[in-house]
Scaffold this active site. Structure first.
Site, PDB file in Angstrom:
ATOM      1  N   LYS A  13       0.821  -1.212   0.000  1.00  0.00           N
ATOM      2  CA  LYS A  13       0.000   0.000   0.000  1.00  0.00           C
ATOM      3  C   LYS A  13       0.854   1.262   0.000  1.00  0.00           C
ATOM      4  CE  LYS A  13      -2.059  -0.419   3.927  1.00  0.00           C
ATOM      5  NZ  LYS A  13      -1.564  -1.689   4.462  1.00  0.00           N
ATOM      6  N   ARG A  88      -9.184   1.655   8.826  1.00  0.00           N
ATOM      7  CA  ARG A  88      -8.778   0.294   9.154  1.00  0.00           C
ATOM      8  C   ARG A  88      -9.849  -0.418   9.971  1.00  0.00           C
ATOM      9  NH1 ARG A  88      -3.053   1.040   8.840  1.00  0.00           N
ATOM     10  NH2 ARG A  88      -1.812  -0.793   9.327  1.00  0.00           N
ATOM     11  N   ARG A 127      11.956  -6.387   5.506  1.00  0.00           N
ATOM     12  CA  ARG A 127      11.707  -5.007   5.120  1.00  0.00           C
ATOM     13  C   ARG A 127      12.597  -3.999   5.854  1.00  0.00           C
ATOM     14  NH1 ARG A 127       5.686  -2.495   5.065  1.00  0.00           N
ATOM     15  NH2 ARG A 127       5.862  -2.419   7.331  1.00  0.00           N
ATOM     16  N   ARG A 160      11.678  -1.316  10.936  1.00  0.00           N
ATOM     17  CA  ARG A 160      10.650  -0.836  11.846  1.00  0.00           C
ATOM     18  C   ARG A 160      10.537  -1.737  13.060  1.00  0.00           C
ATOM     19  NH1 ARG A 160       5.290   0.387   8.519  1.00  0.00           N
ATOM     20  NH2 ARG A 160       4.429  -0.811  10.232  1.00  0.00           N
ATOM     21  N   ARG A 171      -0.059  -8.151  13.783  1.00  0.00           N
ATOM     22  CA  ARG A 171      -0.612  -7.176  12.842  1.00  0.00           C
ATOM     23  C   ARG A 171      -1.482  -7.851  11.787  1.00  0.00           C
ATOM     24  NH1 ARG A 171       4.689  -4.907  11.177  1.00  0.00           N
ATOM     25  NH2 ARG A 171       3.628  -3.905   9.439  1.00  0.00           N
TER      26      ARG A 171
END
Ligand code: ADP
Ligand code: ZN
Length: 218
Positions: A13, A88, A127, A160, A171
Protein backbone atom coordinates in the site's frame (compact mmCIF):
# COMPACT_ATOMS: atom_id res chain seq x y z
CA UNK A 1 -10.80 12.28 -6.26
CA UNK A 2 -10.78 10.49 -2.93
CA UNK A 3 -9.28 7.03 -3.04
CA UNK A 4 -8.67 4.50 -0.29
CA UNK A 5 -5.86 1.95 -0.56
CA UNK A 6 -6.79 -1.19 1.29
CA UNK A 7 -4.65 -4.23 1.93
CA UNK A 8 -2.81 -6.23 4.56
CA UNK A 9 0.44 -5.04 6.13
CA UNK A 10 3.07 -5.82 3.52
CA UNK A 11 0.67 -5.68 0.58
CA UNK A 12 2.53 -2.71 -0.83
CA UNK A 13 0.00 0.00 0.00
CA UNK A 14 2.60 2.52 1.09
CA UNK A 15 4.85 2.11 -1.95
CA UNK A 16 1.97 2.24 -4.39
CA UNK A 17 0.04 5.00 -2.66
CA UNK A 18 3.06 7.31 -2.75
CA UNK A 19 3.74 6.94 -6.48
CA UNK A 20 0.10 6.90 -7.55
CA UNK A 21 -0.60 10.03 -5.48
CA UNK A 22 2.34 11.77 -7.14
CA UNK A 23 1.21 10.71 -10.58
CA UNK A 24 -2.43 11.79 -10.07
CA UNK A 25 -1.42 14.90 -8.13
CA UNK A 26 -3.33 13.93 -5.00
CA UNK A 27 -2.32 14.32 -1.36
CA UNK A 28 -1.05 11.11 0.25
CA UNK A 29 -2.30 10.51 3.78
CA UNK A 30 -0.65 7.55 5.50
CA UNK A 31 -1.90 7.16 9.06
CA UNK A 32 1.04 4.92 10.05
CA UNK A 33 3.53 7.50 8.75
CA UNK A 34 1.68 10.22 10.65
CA UNK A 35 1.96 8.22 13.87
CA UNK A 36 5.66 7.55 13.27
CA UNK A 37 6.23 11.22 12.50
CA UNK A 38 4.49 12.12 15.78
CA UNK A 39 6.89 9.75 17.61
CA UNK A 40 9.84 11.80 16.40
CA UNK A 41 8.28 14.98 17.77
CA UNK A 42 7.30 13.26 21.01
CA UNK A 43 3.81 14.75 21.01
CA UNK A 44 0.99 13.72 23.37
CA UNK A 45 -0.63 11.90 20.47
CA UNK A 46 2.57 9.94 19.97
CA UNK A 47 2.68 8.80 23.57
CA UNK A 48 -0.85 7.50 23.32
CA UNK A 49 -0.25 5.72 20.03
CA UNK A 50 3.11 4.19 20.88
CA UNK A 51 1.93 1.44 23.21
CA UNK A 52 -0.47 0.11 20.62
CA UNK A 53 1.91 0.34 17.68
CA UNK A 54 4.66 -1.52 19.50
CA UNK A 55 2.30 -4.41 20.12
CA UNK A 56 0.98 -4.46 16.56
CA UNK A 57 -2.46 -3.39 17.79
CA UNK A 58 -4.62 -0.67 16.31
CA UNK A 59 -4.47 2.75 17.86
CA UNK A 60 -7.96 3.49 19.28
CA UNK A 61 -10.45 4.88 16.78
CA UNK A 62 -11.05 8.21 18.51
CA UNK A 63 -7.35 9.14 18.43
CA UNK A 64 -6.87 7.96 14.85
CA UNK A 65 -10.02 9.51 13.47
CA UNK A 66 -9.27 12.88 15.01
CA UNK A 67 -5.74 12.89 13.61
CA UNK A 68 -6.82 12.04 10.07
CA UNK A 69 -9.84 14.35 9.97
CA UNK A 70 -7.66 17.26 11.06
CA UNK A 71 -5.26 16.39 8.29
CA UNK A 72 -7.87 16.35 5.52
CA UNK A 73 -8.88 19.90 6.40
CA UNK A 74 -5.50 21.11 5.04
CA UNK A 75 -5.52 22.97 1.70
CA UNK A 76 -3.44 20.34 -0.13
CA UNK A 77 -6.34 17.90 0.28
CA UNK A 78 -8.73 20.09 -1.74
CA UNK A 79 -7.87 18.34 -5.03
CA UNK A 80 -8.22 14.89 -3.57
CA UNK A 81 -6.48 12.36 -1.40
CA UNK A 82 -5.13 8.85 -1.41
CA UNK A 83 -5.70 7.30 2.00
CA UNK A 84 -3.13 4.68 2.93
CA UNK A 85 -3.70 2.67 6.10
CA UNK A 86 -6.92 4.51 6.92
CA UNK A 87 -9.70 3.53 7.42
CA UNK A 88 -8.78 0.29 9.15
CA UNK A 89 -12.04 -0.32 11.03
CA UNK A 90 -15.71 0.09 10.12
CA UNK A 91 -15.94 2.87 12.67
CA UNK A 92 -13.15 4.76 10.89
CA UNK A 93 -14.78 4.16 7.50
CA UNK A 94 -18.05 5.63 8.74
CA UNK A 95 -16.31 8.65 10.26
CA UNK A 96 -14.52 9.29 6.98
CA UNK A 97 -17.72 8.99 4.92
CA UNK A 98 -19.44 11.40 7.24
CA UNK A 99 -16.63 13.97 7.24
CA UNK A 100 -16.33 13.94 3.45
CA UNK A 101 -20.12 14.01 3.10
CA UNK A 102 -20.29 17.24 5.08
CA UNK A 103 -18.07 18.84 2.44
CA UNK A 104 -20.17 17.41 -0.38
CA UNK A 105 -17.46 14.89 -1.20
CA UNK A 106 -17.16 11.13 -1.03
CA UNK A 107 -14.81 8.19 -1.50
CA UNK A 108 -14.76 7.50 -5.22
CA UNK A 109 -12.84 4.24 -5.32
CA UNK A 110 -11.18 1.73 -3.04
CA UNK A 111 -8.14 -0.04 -4.39
CA UNK A 112 -7.80 -3.37 -2.64
CA UNK A 113 -4.30 -4.78 -3.11
CA UNK A 114 -4.50 -8.51 -2.68
CA UNK A 115 -1.47 -10.59 -1.65
CA UNK A 116 -1.33 -14.17 -0.30
CA UNK A 117 -0.55 -14.50 3.40
CA UNK A 118 2.69 -16.45 2.99
CA UNK A 119 4.03 -13.72 0.74
CA UNK A 120 3.05 -11.02 3.27
CA UNK A 121 5.07 -12.68 6.01
CA UNK A 122 8.05 -13.02 3.74
CA UNK A 123 7.92 -9.39 2.67
CA UNK A 124 7.53 -7.93 6.15
CA UNK A 125 10.36 -9.90 7.66
CA UNK A 126 12.96 -8.56 5.21
CA UNK A 127 11.71 -5.01 5.12
CA UNK A 128 13.91 -1.95 5.65
CA UNK A 129 12.64 1.60 5.38
CA UNK A 130 14.20 4.97 4.66
CA UNK A 131 14.17 7.17 7.72
CA UNK A 132 13.76 10.29 5.60
CA UNK A 133 11.37 9.48 2.76
CA UNK A 134 9.79 6.21 4.02
CA UNK A 135 10.59 4.29 0.84
CA UNK A 136 10.60 0.58 1.69
CA UNK A 137 13.27 -1.89 0.54
CA UNK A 138 13.50 -5.64 0.84
CA UNK A 139 16.84 -7.23 1.61
CA UNK A 140 16.22 -9.99 -0.94
CA UNK A 141 13.54 -8.78 -3.36
CA UNK A 142 14.42 -5.11 -3.75
CA UNK A 143 17.70 -4.27 -2.01
CA UNK A 144 19.08 -0.71 -2.19
CA UNK A 145 22.04 -0.05 -4.51
CA UNK A 146 24.24 0.86 -1.53
CA UNK A 147 23.62 -1.25 1.58
CA UNK A 148 21.85 0.72 4.30
CA UNK A 149 21.21 3.75 2.07
CA UNK A 150 18.10 4.97 0.28
CA UNK A 151 18.38 5.07 -3.54
CA UNK A 152 15.98 7.97 -3.71
CA UNK A 153 17.31 10.38 -1.11
CA UNK A 154 20.42 8.83 0.46
CA UNK A 155 18.64 8.54 3.81
CA UNK A 156 19.51 5.88 6.36
CA UNK A 157 17.55 2.61 6.19
CA UNK A 158 16.14 1.09 9.37
CA UNK A 159 13.97 -1.83 10.35
CA UNK A 160 10.65 -0.84 11.85
CA UNK A 161 10.33 -1.97 15.47
CA UNK A 162 6.97 -3.54 14.64
CA UNK A 163 8.44 -5.64 11.82
CA UNK A 164 9.64 -8.34 14.24
CA UNK A 165 8.14 -11.82 13.58
CA UNK A 166 5.93 -11.76 16.69
CA UNK A 167 4.49 -8.32 16.00
CA UNK A 168 4.06 -9.08 12.32
CA UNK A 169 1.86 -12.04 13.25
CA UNK A 170 -0.22 -9.86 15.52
CA UNK A 171 -0.61 -7.18 12.84
CA UNK A 172 -1.83 -9.75 10.34
CA UNK A 173 -4.28 -11.12 12.90
CA UNK A 174 -5.63 -7.64 13.58
CA UNK A 175 -5.87 -7.01 9.86
CA UNK A 176 -8.00 -10.08 9.22
CA UNK A 177 -10.25 -9.36 12.20
CA UNK A 178 -10.72 -5.59 11.94
CA UNK A 179 -9.77 -4.38 8.49
CA UNK A 180 -10.67 -7.21 6.10
CA UNK A 181 -14.42 -6.60 6.76
CA UNK A 182 -13.97 -3.27 4.99
CA UNK A 183 -13.52 -5.19 1.74
CA UNK A 184 -17.17 -6.24 1.92
CA UNK A 185 -18.27 -2.84 3.10
CA UNK A 186 -16.82 -1.12 0.04
CA UNK A 187 -17.78 -3.92 -2.34
CA UNK A 188 -21.41 -3.45 -1.30
CA UNK A 189 -21.07 0.26 -1.96
CA UNK A 190 -19.87 -0.65 -5.48
CA UNK A 191 -16.51 1.05 -4.91
CA UNK A 192 -14.10 -1.84 -4.68
CA UNK A 193 -11.36 -2.32 -7.27
CA UNK A 194 -9.43 -5.50 -6.62
CA UNK A 195 -5.85 -5.54 -7.86
CA UNK A 196 -3.33 -8.38 -7.62
CA UNK A 197 -0.42 -7.21 -5.49
CA UNK A 198 2.10 -9.87 -6.45
CA UNK A 199 4.80 -9.16 -8.99
CA UNK A 200 7.10 -6.18 -9.41
CA UNK A 201 6.38 -2.73 -8.02
CA UNK A 202 6.02 -1.21 -11.52
CA UNK A 203 3.77 -4.01 -12.66
CA UNK A 204 1.43 -3.56 -9.71
CA UNK A 205 1.39 0.21 -10.18
CA UNK A 206 0.35 -0.20 -13.81
CA UNK A 207 -2.47 -2.51 -12.73
CA UNK A 208 -3.68 0.06 -10.22
CA UNK A 209 -3.54 2.95 -12.67
CA UNK A 210 -5.33 0.89 -15.31
CA UNK A 211 -8.16 -0.05 -12.99
CA UNK A 212 -8.56 3.52 -11.72
CA UNK A 213 -8.63 4.79 -15.28
CA UNK A 214 -11.28 2.30 -16.29
CA UNK A 215 -13.29 3.44 -13.28
CA UNK A 216 -13.13 7.16 -14.09
CA UNK A 217 -14.03 6.56 -17.74
CA UNK A 218 -17.20 4.69 -16.76
P1 ADP B 1 1.33 -1.59 8.12
O1 ADP B 1 0.17 -1.36 7.19
O2 ADP B 1 2.54 -2.07 7.43
O3 ADP B 1 0.98 -2.41 9.33
P2 ADP B 1 1.27 1.22 9.00
O4 ADP B 1 2.46 2.07 8.91
O5 ADP B 1 0.09 1.56 8.15
O6 ADP B 1 1.80 -0.23 8.75
O7 ADP B 1 0.76 1.18 10.54
C1 ADP B 1 1.62 0.89 11.60
C2 ADP B 1 0.85 0.90 12.92
O8 ADP B 1 0.26 2.19 13.14
C3 ADP B 1 -0.33 -0.06 12.99
O9 ADP B 1 0.08 -1.37 13.36
C4 ADP B 1 -1.20 0.61 14.05
O10 ADP B 1 -0.72 0.39 15.36
C5 ADP B 1 -1.02 2.08 13.74
N1 ADP B 1 -2.04 2.56 12.79
C6 ADP B 1 -1.83 3.03 11.54
N2 ADP B 1 -2.99 3.38 10.94
C7 ADP B 1 -3.97 3.10 11.82
C8 ADP B 1 -5.38 3.21 11.80
N3 ADP B 1 -6.03 3.68 10.72
N4 ADP B 1 -6.07 2.84 12.90
C9 ADP B 1 -5.45 2.38 13.99
N5 ADP B 1 -4.13 2.23 14.07
C10 ADP B 1 -3.37 2.58 13.01
ZN1 ZN C 1 14.80 7.98 1.22
Amino acid sequence: MYIVFLGAPGAGKGTQAATVAEKLNLAHIASGDMFREAQKQETELAKQAKVYMEKGMLVPDDITIQMVLERIAAPDCERGVIFDGFPRTLEQAKALDEALGKQGKMIDSVVYIKVAEAELLERLSGRWICRQCQTPYHMVNSPPQTPGKCDRCGGELYQRPDDTPETVKERLKVYFAETAPLIDHYAQAGKLLEVGGEGGVDEVRERILASLEKETVK
